[in-house]
Design a protein around this motif. Structure first.
Motif, PDB file in Angstrom:
ATOM      1  N   UNK A  97      66.873  11.175  -6.188  1.00  0.00           N
ATOM      2  CA  UNK A  97      67.599  11.864  -7.499  1.00  0.00           C
ATOM      3  C   UNK A  97      68.604  10.327  -7.832  1.00  0.00           C
ATOM      4  N   UNK A  98      68.284   9.770  -8.705  1.00  0.00           N
ATOM      5  CA  UNK A  98      69.259   8.585  -8.885  1.00  0.00           C
ATOM      6  C   UNK A  98      70.544   9.139  -9.679  1.00  0.00           C
ATOM      7  N   UNK A  99      71.735   8.740  -9.084  1.00  0.00           N
ATOM      8  CA  UNK A  99      73.021   9.207  -9.394  1.00  0.00           C
ATOM      9  C   UNK A  99      73.554   8.506 -10.468  1.00  0.00           C
ATOM     10  N   UNK A 100      74.420   8.862 -11.280  1.00  0.00           N
ATOM     11  CA  UNK A 100      75.296   8.311 -12.242  1.00  0.00           C
ATOM     12  C   UNK A 100      76.133   7.421 -11.352  1.00  0.00           C
ATOM     13  N   UNK A 101      76.696   6.063 -12.125  1.00  0.00           N
ATOM     14  CA  UNK A 101      77.472   5.189 -11.618  1.00  0.00           C
ATOM     15  C   UNK A 101      78.738   5.978 -11.154  1.00  0.00           C
ATOM     16  N   UNK A 102      79.245   5.363  -9.916  1.00  0.00           N
ATOM     17  CA  UNK A 102      80.475   6.170  -9.481  1.00  0.00           C
ATOM     18  C   UNK A 102      80.515   7.462  -8.935  1.00  0.00           C
ATOM     19  N   UNK A 103      79.372   8.128  -9.083  1.00  0.00           N
ATOM     20  CA  UNK A 103      79.210   9.786  -8.424  1.00  0.00           C
ATOM     21  C   UNK A 103      79.597  10.082  -7.181  1.00  0.00           C
ATOM     22  N   UNK A 104      79.390   8.934  -6.168  1.00  0.00           N
ATOM     23  CA  UNK A 104      79.796   9.547  -4.812  1.00  0.00           C
ATOM     24  C   UNK A 104      81.379   9.092  -4.798  1.00  0.00           C
ATOM     25  N   UNK A 105      81.811   7.997  -5.186  1.00  0.00           N
ATOM     26  CA  UNK A 105      83.045   7.688  -5.084  1.00  0.00           C
ATOM     27  C   UNK A 105      83.946   8.713  -5.865  1.00  0.00           C
ATOM     28  N   UNK A 106      83.583   9.330  -6.739  1.00  0.00           N
ATOM     29  CA  UNK A 106      84.347  10.237  -7.614  1.00  0.00           C
ATOM     30  C   UNK A 106      84.476  11.639  -6.798  1.00  0.00           C
ATOM     31  N   UNK A 107      83.433  11.861  -6.066  1.00  0.00           N
ATOM     32  CA  UNK A 107      83.379  13.108  -5.252  1.00  0.00           C
ATOM     33  C   UNK A 107      83.530  13.033  -3.724  1.00  0.00           C
ATOM     34  N   UNK A 108      84.023  11.719  -3.181  1.00  0.00           N
ATOM     35  CA  UNK A 108      84.320  11.508  -2.005  1.00  0.00           C
ATOM     36  C   UNK A 108      83.043  11.656  -0.856  1.00  0.00           C
ATOM     37  N   UNK A 109      81.884  11.191  -1.312  1.00  0.00           N
ATOM     38  CA  UNK A 109      80.586  11.560  -0.715  1.00  0.00           C
ATOM     39  C   UNK A 109      80.571  10.295   0.247  1.00  0.00           C
ATOM     40  N   UNK A 110      80.386  10.597   1.618  1.00  0.00           N
ATOM     41  CA  UNK A 110      79.910   9.466   2.620  1.00  0.00           C
ATOM     42  C   UNK A 110      78.626   8.861   2.263  1.00  0.00           C
ATOM     43  N   UNK A 111      78.379   7.632   1.931  1.00  0.00           N
ATOM     44  CA  UNK A 111      77.053   7.118   1.375  1.00  0.00           C
ATOM     45  C   UNK A 111      76.678   6.159   2.440  1.00  0.00           C
ATOM     46  N   UNK A 112      75.478   6.214   2.671  1.00  0.00           N
ATOM     47  CA  UNK A 112      74.755   5.292   3.749  1.00  0.00           C
ATOM     48  C   UNK A 112      74.444   3.916   3.066  1.00  0.00           C
ATOM     49  N   UNK A 113      75.182   2.849   3.614  1.00  0.00           N
ATOM     50  CA  UNK A 113      75.002   1.570   2.728  1.00  0.00           C
ATOM     51  C   UNK A 113      73.744   0.895   3.421  1.00  0.00           C
ATOM     52  N   UNK A 114      73.364   0.036   2.684  1.00  0.00           N
ATOM     53  CA  UNK A 114      71.671  -0.448   3.010  1.00  0.00           C
ATOM     54  C   UNK A 114      71.876  -1.327   4.231  1.00  0.00           C
ATOM     55  N   UNK A 115      72.824  -1.682   4.498  1.00  0.00           N
ATOM     56  CA  UNK A 115      72.626  -2.356   6.022  1.00  0.00           C
ATOM     57  C   UNK A 115      72.406  -1.425   7.078  1.00  0.00           C
ATOM     58  N   UNK A 116      72.591  -0.089   6.718  1.00  0.00           N
ATOM     59  CA  UNK A 116      72.469   0.772   7.755  1.00  0.00           C
ATOM     60  C   UNK A 116      70.854   1.341   7.739  1.00  0.00           C
ATOM     61  N   UNK A 117      70.207   0.776   6.743  1.00  0.00           N
ATOM     62  CA  UNK A 117      68.795   1.189   6.639  1.00  0.00           C
ATOM     63  C   UNK A 117      67.644   0.080   6.950  1.00  0.00           C
ATOM     64  N   UNK A 118      68.264  -1.182   7.607  1.00  0.00           N
ATOM     65  CA  UNK A 118      67.685  -2.178   8.157  1.00  0.00           C
ATOM     66  C   UNK A 118      67.414  -2.016   9.648  1.00  0.00           C
ATOM     67  N   UNK A 119      66.257  -1.512  10.089  1.00  0.00           N
ATOM     68  CA  UNK A 119      66.135  -0.888  11.355  1.00  0.00           C
ATOM     69  C   UNK A 119      66.215  -1.805  12.243  1.00  0.00           C
ATOM     70  N   UNK A 120      67.107  -1.749  13.403  1.00  0.00           N
ATOM     71  CA  UNK A 120      67.031  -2.690  14.447  1.00  0.00           C
ATOM     72  C   UNK A 120      66.240  -2.008  15.652  1.00  0.00           C
ATOM     73  N   UNK A 121      65.469  -2.861  16.267  1.00  0.00           N
ATOM     74  CA  UNK A 121      64.543  -2.650  17.253  1.00  0.00           C
ATOM     75  C   UNK A 121      65.467  -2.646  18.888  1.00  0.00           C
ATOM     76  N   UNK A 122      66.430  -1.505  18.543  1.00  0.00           N
ATOM     77  CA  UNK A 122      67.458  -1.535  19.779  1.00  0.00           C
ATOM     78  C   UNK A 122      66.859  -0.757  20.995  1.00  0.00           C
ATOM     79  N   UNK A 123      66.813  -1.507  22.018  1.00  0.00           N
ATOM     80  CA  UNK A 123      66.523  -0.966  23.376  1.00  0.00           C
ATOM     81  C   UNK A 123      67.358   0.129  23.767  1.00  0.00           C
TER      82      UNK A 123
END
Length: 275
Positions: free
Chosen positions: A111-137
């Motif tokens: 679901x695409x959210x309105x601009x500022x929706x997460x900030x307005x409601x204090x939602x913890x958002x996963x930033x895109x750098x956490x979606x770049x998977x590392x091959x962590x051993x």
């Protein structure tokens, strides 16, 4: 071979959970319940998480089967933060079943959210750098979500803020999983054992918890290195299987979320004014 895999994870589960206690609390904070209002009741039916991609565009992500047929004309789609119940815009986009077997094996919704929706409601958002998977051993796999068996599926406005996210901790090694038995693919999915659960205050549960209600929750790859802050979003939890009393779950790899978002015609996927 699956039994050996589960035994090895179980044998070291207390140690793993102790090492991961801080990280488990972090990933738990990114997971939210999905609910709807029916008269005076609020029903919790799935889990979700929120992501932020380039240009500050934000999305809610969940399982396709949870949201595909949601009737926004009859019900309000809800979630909750630590302090309030929030209404979610219901402009839902989902993957579809394959023509070959009539099943949707990717099974995700956004679901695409309105601009500022997460900030307005204090939602913890996963930033895109956490979606770049590392091959962590030396990594574990952690699922978080809201199981109905640990939360009342019918909740009141008073106690809805007290629902809690349960976690499962598993090996991140899929080499012993026969994906084809479950009509899944190692190309598109990751597996997670649903044997070792972590409740509030990181209490360990070795009695399997029914994951119903956890569909749509995030699955993470978490480093086992003491003191490491490395957590990476691997996928979206979509289903559970019980084979000879061994509980195994599957998540769709996160790249399919990005693929679904990229395929959307945003001129036909408008920003909602719902708050």
């Amino acid at each position: 071979m699956q039994q050996n895999r589960n035994d090895s994870v179980h044998a070291s589960s207390d140690v793993v959970i102790e090492v991961l206690s801080h990280q488990i609390e972090r990933v738990r904070g990114f997971c939210y319940p999905l609910m709807y209002e029916d008269g005076n009741d609020i029903l919790q039916f799935a889990s979700c998480f929120f992501i932020r991609l380039e240009k500050y565009t934000e999305y809610l992500v969940s399982a396709g089967h949870a949201l595909r047929d949601f009737d926004s004309n009859q019900f309000r789609l809800l979630s909750r933060t630590a302090s309030e119940i929030i209404q979610i815009p219901a402009n839902i986009a989902s993957t579809m079943a394959l023509e070959s077997d009539k099943n949707d094996h990717i099974d995700i919704s956004v679901i695409q959210l309105p601009n500022g929706f997460c900030c307005k409601h204090g939602i913890n958002v996963i930033p895109d750098f956490r979606t770049s998977l590392s091959n962590t051993n030396g990594a574990a796999r952690v699922l978080s979500g809201y199981p109905a068996s640990r939360n009342k599926s019918v909740v009141s406005h008073a106690n809805v803020l007290h629902l809690y996210a349960h976690c499962f901790v598993s090996s991140s090694d899929d080499s012993e999983v026969d994906f084809s038995v479950f009509k899944k693919s190692a190309v598109n999915h990751v597996a997670i054992s649903l044997e070792n659960g972590v409740g509030p205050n990181n209490s360990f549960h070795n009695i399997p918890v029914n994951p119903k209600g956890m569909s749509g929750g995030p699955v993470w790859r978490v480093s086992l290195t003491p003191g490491s802050e490395d957590i990476f979003l691997e996928g979206v939890f979509i289903e559970m299987h019980n084979r000879r009393n061994q509980y195994l779950g599957f998540a769709t790899k996160f790249r399919h979320v990005l693929g679904l978002i990229a395929s959307l015609d945003h001129s036909k996927f408008p920003q909602s004014n719902s708050t």
